[in-house]
Design a protein around this motif. Structure first.
Motif, PDB file in Angstrom:
ATOM      1  N   ALA A  12      52.806  11.477  65.574  1.00  0.00           N
ATOM      2  CA  ALA A  12      54.122  11.655  66.273  1.00  0.00           C
ATOM      3  C   ALA A  12      54.937  12.647  65.219  1.00  0.00           C
ATOM      4  CB  ALA A  12      54.869  10.394  66.597  1.00  0.00           C
ATOM      5  N   ALA A  13      55.579  13.839  65.612  1.00  0.00           N
ATOM      6  CA  ALA A  13      56.386  14.584  64.964  1.00  0.00           C
ATOM      7  C   ALA A  13      57.883  13.831  64.936  1.00  0.00           C
ATOM      8  CB  ALA A  13      56.483  15.687  65.564  1.00  0.00           C
ATOM      9  N   SER A  14      58.277  12.887  65.618  1.00  0.00           N
ATOM     10  CA  SER A  14      59.610  12.478  65.703  1.00  0.00           C
ATOM     11  C   SER A  14      59.435  10.882  66.396  1.00  0.00           C
ATOM     12  CB  SER A  14      60.610  13.229  66.429  1.00  0.00           C
ATOM     13  OG  SER A  14      60.406  13.118  67.764  1.00  0.00           O
ATOM     14  N   ARG A  15      60.595  10.161  66.106  1.00  0.00           N
ATOM     15  CA  ARG A  15      60.703   8.878  66.531  1.00  0.00           C
ATOM     16  C   ARG A  15      60.510   8.557  68.100  1.00  0.00           C
ATOM     17  NH1 ARG A  15      63.396   4.600  63.499  1.00  0.00           N
ATOM     18  NH2 ARG A  15      63.120   5.224  61.215  1.00  0.00           N
ATOM     19  N   ALA A  16      61.074   9.667  68.802  1.00  0.00           N
ATOM     20  CA  ALA A  16      60.983   9.827  70.332  1.00  0.00           C
ATOM     21  C   ALA A  16      59.568  10.164  70.663  1.00  0.00           C
ATOM     22  CB  ALA A  16      62.070  11.081  70.646  1.00  0.00           C
ATOM     23  N   THR A  19      55.880   6.331  72.213  1.00  0.00           N
ATOM     24  CA  THR A  19      55.814   5.527  73.467  1.00  0.00           C
ATOM     25  C   THR A  19      54.664   4.757  73.809  1.00  0.00           C
ATOM     26  OG1 THR A  19      54.690   7.628  74.628  1.00  0.00           O
ATOM     27  CG2 THR A  19      56.965   7.930  74.283  1.00  0.00           C
ATOM     28  N   ALA A  20      54.860   4.065  74.914  1.00  0.00           N
ATOM     29  CA  ALA A  20      53.692   3.178  75.362  1.00  0.00           C
ATOM     30  C   ALA A  20      52.578   4.154  75.765  1.00  0.00           C
ATOM     31  CB  ALA A  20      54.143   2.333  76.451  1.00  0.00           C
ATOM     32  N   GLU A  21      52.529   5.042  76.267  1.00  0.00           N
ATOM     33  CA  GLU A  21      51.542   6.063  76.587  1.00  0.00           C
ATOM     34  C   GLU A  21      50.782   6.518  75.342  1.00  0.00           C
ATOM     35  OE1 GLU A  21      50.489  10.081  78.713  1.00  0.00           O
ATOM     36  OE2 GLU A  21      52.675   9.879  78.337  1.00  0.00           O
ATOM     37  N   ARG A  22      51.522   6.709  74.365  1.00  0.00           N
ATOM     38  CA  ARG A  22      50.982   7.339  73.232  1.00  0.00           C
ATOM     39  C   ARG A  22      50.176   6.050  72.487  1.00  0.00           C
ATOM     40  NH1 ARG A  22      51.215  10.852  68.888  1.00  0.00           N
ATOM     41  NH2 ARG A  22      52.655  12.098  70.081  1.00  0.00           N
ATOM     42  N   ALA A  23      50.691   5.075  72.668  1.00  0.00           N
ATOM     43  CA  ALA A  23      50.054   3.767  71.756  1.00  0.00           C
ATOM     44  C   ALA A  23      48.800   3.437  72.600  1.00  0.00           C
ATOM     45  CB  ALA A  23      51.170   2.631  71.825  1.00  0.00           C
ATOM     46  N   SER A  24      48.905   3.422  73.992  1.00  0.00           N
ATOM     47  CA  SER A  24      47.545   3.187  74.929  1.00  0.00           C
ATOM     48  C   SER A  24      46.540   4.341  74.674  1.00  0.00           C
ATOM     49  CB  SER A  24      47.866   3.200  76.400  1.00  0.00           C
ATOM     50  OG  SER A  24      46.861   3.223  76.973  1.00  0.00           O
ATOM     51  N   LEU A  25      46.865   5.556  74.293  1.00  0.00           N
ATOM     52  CA  LEU A  25      45.887   6.553  73.983  1.00  0.00           C
ATOM     53  C   LEU A  25      45.445   6.314  72.455  1.00  0.00           C
ATOM     54  CD1 LEU A  25      47.436   9.888  75.450  1.00  0.00           C
ATOM     55  CD2 LEU A  25      45.345   8.767  76.029  1.00  0.00           C
ATOM     56  N   GLN A  29      41.438   6.059  72.138  1.00  0.00           N
ATOM     57  CA  GLN A  29      40.832   7.270  71.436  1.00  0.00           C
ATOM     58  C   GLN A  29      40.809   7.403  70.014  1.00  0.00           C
ATOM     59  OE1 GLN A  29      42.392  10.266  75.088  1.00  0.00           O
ATOM     60  NE2 GLN A  29      41.054  10.953  73.943  1.00  0.00           N
ATOM     61  N   GLY A  30      42.020   6.731  69.430  1.00  0.00           N
ATOM     62  CA  GLY A  30      41.930   6.624  67.886  1.00  0.00           C
ATOM     63  C   GLY A  30      42.954   7.661  67.587  1.00  0.00           C
ATOM     64  N   LEU A  31      43.556   7.549  66.538  1.00  0.00           N
ATOM     65  CA  LEU A  31      44.491   8.402  65.904  1.00  0.00           C
ATOM     66  C   LEU A  31      43.907   9.501  64.976  1.00  0.00           C
ATOM     67  CD1 LEU A  31      47.281   8.709  65.479  1.00  0.00           C
ATOM     68  CD2 LEU A  31      47.256   7.523  63.330  1.00  0.00           C
ATOM     69  N   CYS A  32      44.326  10.867  65.186  1.00  0.00           N
ATOM     70  CA  CYS A  32      43.642  11.797  64.566  1.00  0.00           C
ATOM     71  C   CYS A  32      43.655  11.826  62.970  1.00  0.00           C
ATOM     72  CB  CYS A  32      44.528  13.230  64.905  1.00  0.00           C
ATOM     73  SG  CYS A  32      44.140  14.474  64.149  1.00  0.00           S
ATOM     74  N   VAL A  33      42.598  11.989  62.309  1.00  0.00           N
ATOM     75  CA  VAL A  33      42.758  12.028  60.739  1.00  0.00           C
ATOM     76  C   VAL A  33      41.934  13.514  60.395  1.00  0.00           C
ATOM     77  CG1 VAL A  33      42.488   9.556  60.751  1.00  0.00           C
ATOM     78  CG2 VAL A  33      40.432  10.798  60.854  1.00  0.00           C
ATOM     79  N   CYS A  34      42.165  14.252  61.032  1.00  0.00           N
ATOM     80  CA  CYS A  34      41.759  15.949  60.753  1.00  0.00           C
ATOM     81  C   CYS A  34      42.745  16.296  59.302  1.00  0.00           C
ATOM     82  CB  CYS A  34      42.045  16.628  61.599  1.00  0.00           C
ATOM     83  SG  CYS A  34      40.981  16.386  63.240  1.00  0.00           S
ATOM     84  N   SER A  35      42.187  17.015  58.756  1.00  0.00           N
ATOM     85  CA  SER A  35      43.073  17.443  57.403  1.00  0.00           C
ATOM     86  C   SER A  35      43.913  18.637  57.861  1.00  0.00           C
ATOM     87  CB  SER A  35      42.113  18.041  56.328  1.00  0.00           C
ATOM     88  OG  SER A  35      41.101  18.941  57.050  1.00  0.00           O
ATOM     89  N   ALA A  36      44.070  18.893  59.101  1.00  0.00           N
ATOM     90  CA  ALA A  36      44.938  19.797  59.484  1.00  0.00           C
ATOM     91  C   ALA A  36      46.265  19.709  59.188  1.00  0.00           C
ATOM     92  CB  ALA A  36      44.894  20.163  60.829  1.00  0.00           C
ATOM     93  N   PRO A  37      47.299  20.559  58.486  1.00  0.00           N
ATOM     94  CA  PRO A  37      48.678  20.418  58.265  1.00  0.00           C
ATOM     95  C   PRO A  37      49.419  19.767  59.358  1.00  0.00           C
ATOM     96  CG  PRO A  37      48.158  22.578  58.231  1.00  0.00           C
ATOM     97  CD  PRO A  37      46.810  21.974  58.442  1.00  0.00           C
TER      98      PRO A  37
END
Length: 55
Positions: A12-16, A19-25, A29-37
């Motif tokens: 997430a880029a900000s606290r806003a 969301t529940a939708e983000r948590a469900s995803l 699907q898991g959290l991105c761990v790419c080395s992209a900045p």
């Protein structure tokens, strides 16, 4: 919201963005761990004087 490389949820880029939708995803699907900045600079923890140094 999804990384174009690994197709997982980008941090997430900000606290806003938390969301529940983000948590469900993230659960599905898991959290991105790419080395992209990240889109925002990461702050380093301040060094406390007198704190023991890790060995």
């Amino acid at each position: 919201m999804l990384c174009l490389t690994c197709h997982r949820v980008r941090p997430a880029a900000s606290r806003a963005d938390y969301t529940a939708e983000r948590a469900s995803l993230i659960v599905r699907q898991g959290l991105c761990v790419c080395s992209a900045p990240s889109t925002r600079p990461r702050r380093q923890a301040p060094v406390r004087k007198g704190a023991p140094t890790p060995k």
